[in-house]
Design a protein around this motif. Structure first.
Motif, PDB file in Angstrom:
ATOM      1  N   GLY A 147       0.828  -1.210   0.000  1.00  0.00           N
ATOM      2  CA  GLY A 147       0.000   0.000   0.000  1.00  0.00           C
ATOM      3  C   GLY A 147       0.853   1.247   0.000  1.00  0.00           C
ATOM      4  O   GLY A 147       1.849   1.334  -0.698  1.00  0.00           O
ATOM      5  N   GLN A 148       0.506   2.214   0.812  1.00  0.00           N
ATOM      6  CA  GLN A 148       1.219   3.490   0.781  1.00  0.00           C
ATOM      7  C   GLN A 148       2.532   3.363   1.524  1.00  0.00           C
ATOM      8  O   GLN A 148       2.592   2.809   2.614  1.00  0.00           O
ATOM      9  CB  GLN A 148       0.370   4.564   1.462  1.00  0.00           C
ATOM     10  CG  GLN A 148      -0.999   4.648   0.849  1.00  0.00           C
ATOM     11  CD  GLN A 148      -1.780   5.775   1.454  1.00  0.00           C
ATOM     12  OE1 GLN A 148      -1.307   6.898   1.506  1.00  0.00           O
ATOM     13  NE2 GLN A 148      -2.964   5.482   1.924  1.00  0.00           N
ATOM     14  N   GLY A 149       3.583   3.880   0.925  1.00  0.00           N
ATOM     15  CA  GLY A 149       4.873   3.819   1.588  1.00  0.00           C
ATOM     16  C   GLY A 149       5.955   4.418   0.722  1.00  0.00           C
ATOM     17  O   GLY A 149       5.686   5.019  -0.315  1.00  0.00           O
ATOM     18  N   VAL A 150       7.172   4.244   1.181  1.00  0.00           N
ATOM     19  CA  VAL A 150       8.317   4.845   0.499  1.00  0.00           C
ATOM     20  C   VAL A 150       9.302   3.750   0.127  1.00  0.00           C
ATOM     21  O   VAL A 150       9.590   2.869   0.928  1.00  0.00           O
ATOM     22  CB  VAL A 150       8.999   5.869   1.432  1.00  0.00           C
ATOM     23  CG1 VAL A 150      10.294   6.345   0.850  1.00  0.00           C
ATOM     24  CG2 VAL A 150       8.070   7.010   1.704  1.00  0.00           C
ATOM     25  N   HIS A 165      12.332 -10.582   7.799  1.00  0.00           N
ATOM     26  CA  HIS A 165      12.634  -9.325   7.123  1.00  0.00           C
ATOM     27  C   HIS A 165      11.579  -8.273   7.329  1.00  0.00           C
ATOM     28  O   HIS A 165      11.683  -7.184   6.806  1.00  0.00           O
ATOM     29  CB  HIS A 165      12.821  -9.582   5.634  1.00  0.00           C
ATOM     30  CG  HIS A 165      14.027 -10.432   5.381  1.00  0.00           C
ATOM     31  ND1 HIS A 165      13.977 -11.794   5.377  1.00  0.00           N
ATOM     32  CD2 HIS A 165      15.305 -10.097   5.177  1.00  0.00           C
ATOM     33  CE1 HIS A 165      15.194 -12.273   5.150  1.00  0.00           C
ATOM     34  NE2 HIS A 165      16.015 -11.268   5.027  1.00  0.00           N
ATOM     35  N   PHE A 166      10.546  -8.611   8.077  1.00  0.00           N
ATOM     36  CA  PHE A 166       9.509  -7.627   8.362  1.00  0.00           C
ATOM     37  C   PHE A 166       9.789  -7.081   9.749  1.00  0.00           C
ATOM     38  O   PHE A 166       9.889  -7.838  10.700  1.00  0.00           O
ATOM     39  CB  PHE A 166       8.134  -8.281   8.391  1.00  0.00           C
ATOM     40  CG  PHE A 166       7.754  -8.900   7.102  1.00  0.00           C
ATOM     41  CD1 PHE A 166       8.215 -10.142   6.766  1.00  0.00           C
ATOM     42  CD2 PHE A 166       6.924  -8.232   6.223  1.00  0.00           C
ATOM     43  CE1 PHE A 166       7.864 -10.720   5.572  1.00  0.00           C
ATOM     44  CE2 PHE A 166       6.562  -8.809   5.033  1.00  0.00           C
ATOM     45  CZ  PHE A 166       7.031 -10.059   4.706  1.00  0.00           C
ATOM     46  N   HIS A 167       9.926  -5.794   9.874  1.00  0.00           N
ATOM     47  CA  HIS A 167      10.219  -5.234  11.183  1.00  0.00           C
ATOM     48  C   HIS A 167       9.225  -4.142  11.512  1.00  0.00           C
ATOM     49  O   HIS A 167       8.971  -3.269  10.689  1.00  0.00           O
ATOM     50  CB  HIS A 167      11.618  -4.621  11.207  1.00  0.00           C
ATOM     51  CG  HIS A 167      12.673  -5.601  10.815  1.00  0.00           C
ATOM     52  ND1 HIS A 167      13.039  -6.640  11.612  1.00  0.00           N
ATOM     53  CD2 HIS A 167      13.422  -5.698   9.697  1.00  0.00           C
ATOM     54  CE1 HIS A 167      13.974  -7.333  11.010  1.00  0.00           C
ATOM     55  NE2 HIS A 167      14.237  -6.800   9.849  1.00  0.00           N
ATOM     56  N   ASN A 168       8.687  -4.215  12.731  1.00  0.00           N
ATOM     57  CA  ASN A 168       7.854  -3.099  13.209  1.00  0.00           C
ATOM     58  C   ASN A 168       8.697  -2.305  14.160  1.00  0.00           C
ATOM     59  O   ASN A 168       9.002  -2.751  15.256  1.00  0.00           O
ATOM     60  CB  ASN A 168       6.636  -3.640  13.967  1.00  0.00           C
ATOM     61  CG  ASN A 168       5.576  -4.109  13.009  1.00  0.00           C
ATOM     62  OD1 ASN A 168       5.629  -3.812  11.825  1.00  0.00           O
ATOM     63  ND2 ASN A 168       4.627  -4.842  13.520  1.00  0.00           N
ATOM     64  N   LEU A 169       9.131  -1.108  13.735  1.00  0.00           N
ATOM     65  CA  LEU A 169      10.038  -0.340  14.567  1.00  0.00           C
ATOM     66  C   LEU A 169       9.260   0.377  15.653  1.00  0.00           C
ATOM     67  O   LEU A 169       8.137   0.814  15.432  1.00  0.00           O
ATOM     68  CB  LEU A 169      10.789   0.671  13.708  1.00  0.00           C
ATOM     69  CG  LEU A 169      11.669   0.026  12.647  1.00  0.00           C
ATOM     70  CD1 LEU A 169      12.226   1.075  11.738  1.00  0.00           C
ATOM     71  CD2 LEU A 169      12.776  -0.761  13.306  1.00  0.00           C
ATOM     72  N   PRO A 170       9.878   0.513  16.826  1.00  0.00           N
ATOM     73  CA  PRO A 170       9.149   1.171  17.920  1.00  0.00           C
ATOM     74  C   PRO A 170       8.868   2.646  17.670  1.00  0.00           C
ATOM     75  O   PRO A 170       8.037   3.239  18.328  1.00  0.00           O
ATOM     76  CB  PRO A 170      10.074   0.987  19.127  1.00  0.00           C
ATOM     77  CG  PRO A 170      11.391   0.671  18.562  1.00  0.00           C
ATOM     78  CD  PRO A 170      11.179   0.013  17.255  1.00  0.00           C
ATOM     79  N   PRO A 189       0.377  -0.645  10.392  1.00  0.00           N
ATOM     80  CA  PRO A 189      -1.072  -0.724  10.263  1.00  0.00           C
ATOM     81  C   PRO A 189      -1.730  -0.687  11.635  1.00  0.00           C
ATOM     82  O   PRO A 189      -1.223  -1.200  12.602  1.00  0.00           O
ATOM     83  CB  PRO A 189      -1.301  -2.068   9.588  1.00  0.00           C
ATOM     84  CG  PRO A 189      -0.057  -2.827   9.797  1.00  0.00           C
ATOM     85  CD  PRO A 189       1.044  -1.849   9.931  1.00  0.00           C
ATOM     86  N   GLY A 190      -2.895  -0.040  11.693  1.00  0.00           N
ATOM     87  CA  GLY A 190      -3.593   0.158  12.964  1.00  0.00           C
ATOM     88  C   GLY A 190      -4.026  -1.145  13.590  1.00  0.00           C
ATOM     89  O   GLY A 190      -3.499  -1.581  14.599  1.00  0.00           O
ATOM     90  N   GLN A 191      -4.970  -1.827  12.968  1.00  0.00           N
ATOM     91  CA  GLN A 191      -5.437  -3.077  13.568  1.00  0.00           C
ATOM     92  C   GLN A 191      -4.470  -4.185  13.183  1.00  0.00           C
ATOM     93  O   GLN A 191      -3.949  -4.215  12.088  1.00  0.00           O
ATOM     94  CB  GLN A 191      -6.867  -3.397  13.142  1.00  0.00           C
ATOM     95  CG  GLN A 191      -7.037  -3.817  11.708  1.00  0.00           C
ATOM     96  CD  GLN A 191      -7.072  -2.638  10.781  1.00  0.00           C
ATOM     97  OE1 GLN A 191      -6.381  -1.644  11.015  1.00  0.00           O
ATOM     98  NE2 GLN A 191      -7.840  -2.723   9.733  1.00  0.00           N
ATOM     99  N   GLN A 192      -4.257  -5.091  14.082  1.00  0.00           N
ATOM    100  CA  GLN A 192      -3.171  -6.046  13.882  1.00  0.00           C
ATOM    101  C   GLN A 192      -3.429  -7.049  12.777  1.00  0.00           C
ATOM    102  O   GLN A 192      -2.537  -7.460  12.087  1.00  0.00           O
ATOM    103  CB  GLN A 192      -2.862  -6.809  15.185  1.00  0.00           C
ATOM    104  CG  GLN A 192      -1.721  -6.196  15.967  1.00  0.00           C
ATOM    105  CD  GLN A 192      -0.620  -5.663  15.064  1.00  0.00           C
ATOM    106  OE1 GLN A 192      -0.570  -4.474  14.758  1.00  0.00           O
ATOM    107  NE2 GLN A 192       0.233  -6.545  14.602  1.00  0.00           N
TER     108      GLN A 192
END
Lengths: 273, 541
Positions: A147-150, A165-170, A189-192
């Motif tokens: 979706g939206q991103g850089v 390789h997927f990281h959710n940064l704090p 993303p808001g909802q998990q």
């Protein structure tokens, strides 16, 4: 609006004095360097036999695994491996497949049978054809159209191979480090549970704070890749924290970049040591 | 047998078709086919290194998920557990909340202390009873303190000890209240903890009565240091006689009355507790567990006095609530453990194998697959040995025919009587293979896998080395069949499987980047793929 301009200049090499001790044994070679004259070794990628002597054919670091010698190049196109996660851009639509551009020697293919949904994809390498083209698949729900991103482009050799390789940064954004050097930054993303991994790409406007975080992260990634620092979640996080002291647009200035990179490197060395 | 049709876990019914070619079978046979006892299904699921490495490469799957789905975990009955877990969760949420204000603030720790005390006491008692001295002490005439649902710290005297060593019961005469002679029917009251731990003896408030009952070990909470002189047969006879309706109103016999009087006097003389036999000092039990248990018991008993909650007016009610909540919680924890990853039967083996892989550097410490691991993924059997051989460069000094002959040890699994004649280079290669196998076998043993190094090395048999070598050099099949005592069919099958192994090595060489090895393997494949061994079969595709 004032604009700053800089002429291209040579990057100053940043070295940390005390930490070089554990990096002395890095054996760097350029094409044509003789690695060894011992015939007991198997030759791997990046080497060739020149009258009994093992010579390097690319510029990079020598790796030895038991009796195998290979040279890992510092700058190269992406060579696919089974199981890698890559970010790609759809370039062609053919009858039963898509051609995906992934910064490798040949375009990768995404077969119709390997997708859950159409579109430009985050995919996983399923198999490699004999000529080196990779075949992708997006079977799992984690993969799919982004979706939206850089998008940030770096050299593939800078991305460290890790378990995930997927990281959710704090700091509030999420990052996908594709093995092919394409990095994707997007707001967490808001909802998990994201339904269907991308059938539905949300077109809701992203908040300003999220945008700022993502911009800062992008500049950090560019700074890290300019100074050839290995990219993984910890190094990106340290760099982000070091850059908080400066404004987002200042990160790209060479002298500020050096400061931030120095601080990041020190913290990484402390982590190892 | 007909119950086998259908997919496990997915189909509720299945179809079985019995094909009768030479006429229908008779009733007995048909009956056995349909309703007879089937062979027991046993899971043949094996954790192989190849499987682990392939699963580690993919981010989406975990090895534990794979293991959980195998048939070997079928006995875990997860659906029933899941249902019970949700039931328990509901119960837990509907229980009344605990009041832990003021004096009751240490209610939970009090509960834990009491439970631990009970467990320690029980284990000590078991130890006492299993010892010779303990049994001697629990003989006829010994005064004991009885504690169960019906009696509370009541004194009793042992009349008879049963001979059954497993479930020993003691017939005893116990003093009790008039009207409380019959044993309480439900066992549940026995299990409930007495909230307050005390040693005050029971003294009947009204006229003293007695009862003769069979006691189990759990009911005897302590053995006193006193014995009484009793005539057990008379007492038991008298009691049993008075149980009959005709004699119910008879006064108790003299033996019984004397005994009861003695017990009552003892109780009144020591209202706050009577000296009991100490397992260590009196019964001379010197085991480490017993000594530690006794010390712990004393510590716990002393600490009980310091709790405030026993003085609270609502103590009994709150304690009952705590007990209810804790028992539900314990059951919930146990079930959660059973459905979790920790209770997979293959989990310890999985950890051992991961350790081996890390030691050999096929995966790094974070679990990412390294180059060696990627090579091992291509190989379907004997992956460790073959990968190690590749990286030790064992095949490079050998000619293609010789390397094919060397690799035959991976596919040949029989013993032969005739020793093959082997060239020197080949013998060196064999020695190297054995060394590597020894190293891997020892490493596996160190990491805890239950296979000795010798067993591991003995898997590789070199009986067909000469045969394959000659075959690869072009000898006709009739001649090589005479070289050895192995059957011709086995030779053909082994050479066909050898071709597959060579293909895998070629794949591995491509991953590693060594084209010399790749071309050598291809030449070896061409050398063995000829003539009768590779003729297309009439029966298979």
């Amino acid at each position: 609006m004032a604009v700053e301009m800089r002429l291209p200049a040579v990057h100053k090499h940043i070295s940390l004095a005390a930490s070089q001790s554990n990096r002395e044994d890095k054996h760097l070679v350029v094409p044509g360097d003789v690695i060894t004259s011992d015939t007991g070794f198997m030759r791997g990628h990046g080497t060739y036999m020149d009258e009994d002597r093992l010579t390097a054919s690319v510029a990079g670091e020598v790796e030895r695994v038991n009796k195998l010698i290979c040279v890992r190049p510092l700058k190269t196109r992406y060579n696919g491996e089974v199981g890698d996660v890559v970010v790609g851009r759809i370039t062609e639509v053919q009858q039963k497949r898509w051609k995906v551009e992934t910064n490798s020697r040949l375009d990768s293919v995404l077969l119709l049978s390997s997708v859950n949904l159409p579109g430009g994809e985050l995919a996983e390498v399923q198999s490699i054809f004999s000529d080196g083209a990779v075949s992708l698949h997006t079977r799992s729900l984690k993969y799919g159209k982004l979706g939206q991103g850089v998008l940030v482009l770096v050299s593939p050799s800078l991305v460290k191979r890790q378990k995930t390789h997927f990281h959710n940064l704090p700091c509030g954004a999420s990052m996908i480090l594709g093995n092919n050097g394409y990095l994707w930054l997007y707001p967490t993303p808001g909802q998990q549970d994201e339904e269907a991994g991308g059938y539905y790409t949300s077109m809701e406007p992203v908040s300003l704070s999220d945008r700022e975080v993502i911009s800062r992260l992008r500049n950090c990634l560019l700074a890290l890749s300019a100074h050839k620092v290995l990219l993984y979640d910890t190094s990106v996080l340290y760099c982000y924290e070091a850059s908080l002291a400066h404004q987002i647009k200042d990160i790209l200035k060479p002298e500020i970049m050096e400061e931030i990179i120095l601080e990041t490197r020190q913290r990484l060395v402390e982590l190892e040591g | 047998m007909a119950g086998r049709a259908g997919r496990r876990g997915l189909d509720a019914t299945g179809t079985v078709i019995i094909l009768c070619k030479a006429g229908v079978h008779d009733m007995g046979d048909l009956h056995a086919m349909m309703l007879g006892k089937p062979t027991v299904l046993q899971s043949q699921f094996r954790l192989t290194y190849t499987m682990i490495l392939n699963l580690l490469r993919v981010e989406a799957l975990r090895v534990t998920d794979m293991m959980r789905r195998s048939f070997s975990e079928n006995h875990r009955d997860t659906q029933a557990h899941e249902k019970r877990i949700s039931e328990l969760r509901n119960t837990l949420s509907t229980l009344p909340p605990l009041d832990t204000e003021g004096q009751l603030s240490d209610l939970l720790s009090y509960y834990h202390t009491i439970t631990e005390l009970r467990i320690t006491t029980e284990s000590l008692q078991r130890a006492v009873l299993e010892s010779v001295n303990g049994l001697k002490a629990l003989s006829v005439g010994r005064v004991v303190i009885v504690n169960n649902g019906q009696h509370r710290n009541a004194l009793g005297v042992i009349l008879q000890v049963s001979n059954d060593a497993v479930n020993r019961t003691f017939t005893a005469l116990i003093i009790c209240e008039k009207g409380n002679e019959e044993a309480a029917g439900d066992d549940l009251s026995n299990k409930a903890l007495h909230p307050i731990y005390s040693t005050t003896l029971f003294i009947p408030e009204g006229p003293c009565s007695h009862t003769v009952q069979k006691l189990k070990l759990q009911d005897i909470s302590a053995i006193t240091a006193k014995t009484l002189k009793v005539i057990p047969e008379r007492i038991i006879d008298n009691y049993n006689k008075r149980q009959q309706p005709r004699f119910r109103l008879d006064p108790p016999g003299q033996a019984i009355s004397t005994a009861t009087q003695e017990l009552l006097r003892l109780a009144e003389a020591n209202p706050n507790g009577i000296t009991t036999l100490d397992p260590v000092n009196d019964l001379h039990l010197k085991g480490v567990d017993v000594v530690e248990g006794v010390m712990r018991q004393r510590v716990l008993q002393d600490s009980l006095k310091d709790f405030h909650c026993i003085h609270s007016p609502t103590f009994t009610e709150q304690f009952a609530r705590v007990q209810e909540r804790m028992s539900v919680q314990e059951e919930l924890d146990k079930l959660l453990f059973l459905v979790s990853d920790q209770s997979l039967t293959l989990l310890p083996e999985y950890h051992q194998r991961i350790k081996v892989l890390e030691a050999l550097q096929y995966v790094d410490s974070t679990g990412a697959v390294q180059l060696k691991g990627r090579v091992a993924c291509q190989i379907s059997s004997h992956e460790l040995l073959l990968t190690e051989l590749l990286f030790e460069n064992t095949l490079s000094p050998l000619a293609p025919e010789e390397s094919a002959a060397l690799l035959s040890c991976l596919v040949f699994t029989q013993n032969t009587q005739i020793d093959p004649h082997i060239t020197n280079t080949l013998q060196e290669g064999i020695n190297q293979v054995l060394n590597v196998a020894q190293r891997i076998g020892e490493l596996q043993r160190d990491c805890g896998i239950a296979q000795t190094a010798e067993d591991f090395v003995a898997q590789f048999k070199f009986g067909l080395t000469e045969v394959v070598y000659c075959w690869a050099r072009g000898m006709p099949f009739a001649e090589i069949a005479q070289l050895t005592d192995v059957q011709e069919g086995t030779i053909v099958r082994c050479i066909q499987r050898l071709d597959e192994v060579l293909k895998e090595v070629r794949q591995a060489a491509r991953i590693v980047g060594d084209s010399v090895l790749g071309s050598k393997m291809e030449r070896a494949s061409l050398a063995i793929r000829r003539d009768i061994v590779f003729t297309a079969s009439l029966y298979t595709h």
